[in-house]
Design a protein around this motif. Structure first.
Motif, PDB file in Angstrom:
ATOM      1  N   SER A  53       0.848  -1.184   0.000  1.00  0.00           N
ATOM      2  CA  SER A  53       0.000   0.000   0.000  1.00  0.00           C
ATOM      3  C   SER A  53       0.885   1.236   0.000  1.00  0.00           C
ATOM      4  O   SER A  53       2.100   1.151   0.157  1.00  0.00           O
ATOM      5  CB  SER A  53      -0.914   0.012   1.228  1.00  0.00           C
ATOM      6  OG  SER A  53      -0.163   0.339   2.378  1.00  0.00           O
ATOM      7  N   SER A 119      -6.185   0.025   3.331  1.00  0.00           N
ATOM      8  CA  SER A 119      -5.403  -0.652   2.293  1.00  0.00           C
ATOM      9  C   SER A 119      -4.140  -1.263   2.884  1.00  0.00           C
ATOM     10  O   SER A 119      -3.754  -2.378   2.516  1.00  0.00           O
ATOM     11  CB  SER A 119      -5.027   0.332   1.185  1.00  0.00           C
ATOM     12  OG  SER A 119      -6.189   0.784   0.537  1.00  0.00           O
ATOM     13  N   TYR A 120      -3.515  -0.556   3.788  1.00  0.00           N
ATOM     14  CA  TYR A 120      -2.324  -1.071   4.472  1.00  0.00           C
ATOM     15  C   TYR A 120      -2.674  -2.353   5.241  1.00  0.00           C
ATOM     16  O   TYR A 120      -1.966  -3.358   5.152  1.00  0.00           O
ATOM     17  CB  TYR A 120      -1.759  -0.007   5.413  1.00  0.00           C
ATOM     18  CG  TYR A 120      -0.603  -0.484   6.242  1.00  0.00           C
ATOM     19  CD1 TYR A 120       0.664  -0.630   5.691  1.00  0.00           C
ATOM     20  CD2 TYR A 120      -0.778  -0.786   7.592  1.00  0.00           C
ATOM     21  CE1 TYR A 120       1.731  -1.072   6.454  1.00  0.00           C
ATOM     22  CE2 TYR A 120       0.281  -1.237   8.367  1.00  0.00           C
ATOM     23  CZ  TYR A 120       1.529  -1.366   7.792  1.00  0.00           C
ATOM     24  OH  TYR A 120       2.587  -1.812   8.548  1.00  0.00           O
TER      25      TYR A 120
END
Length: 140
Positions: A53, A119-120
């Protein structure tokens, strides 16, 4: 023989036929993810796939990739021997090779999962997986 090598050997046998298998098997087993390509039909390989990400991997302004584009969902960092712009399909999802994996992890396919904390988290949760990868429009 390692399980990963057996997977690659199986894909090569189906993709290029028995008459080419002996010639290219040594290359595949030695380099694991770097293969000799026949562009038609597309090549199917077994490969290591990871995810990243913006929070863990964007080291340049605007999250620029090797292609000069900003990172986007659908972009992938691919092994350094692959041409930028190569299309890959993993589990039915299309990606474009827009970036290079680091030298430490060369040979992997690293998928961009997006921007922000969510997203990470999803990229970390994805981990390291072995997947079937379909390679198109190759220019190695």
């Amino acid at each position: 023989m390692l399980k990963e090598e057996e997977l690659i050997k199986g894909f090569v046998g189906r993709c290029v036929g028995d008459e080419y298998m002996i010639e290219f098997l040594f290359v595949l087993l030695t380099l694991k993810h770097i293969v000799v390509i026949y562009p038609d039909p597309p090549l199917v390989i077994a490969g290591t796939v990871t995810a990243y990400s913006e929070l863990d991997s964007c080291h340049y302004e605007n999250c620029l990739m090797a292609s000069g584009k900003s990172a986007y969902i659908g972009a992938a960092a691919c092994p350094r021997v692959m041409a930028l712009g190569t299309k890959i399909i993993i589990e039915g999802q299309s990606y474009i090779c827009e970036d290079r994996t680091s030298k430490l992890y060369d040979g992997r396919f690293d998928l961009f999962f997006g921007y922000g904390e969510e997203s990470y988290r999803r990229a970390k949760q994805f981990g390291i997986q072995n997947k079937e990868i379909v390679l198109y429009n190759l220019d190695w």
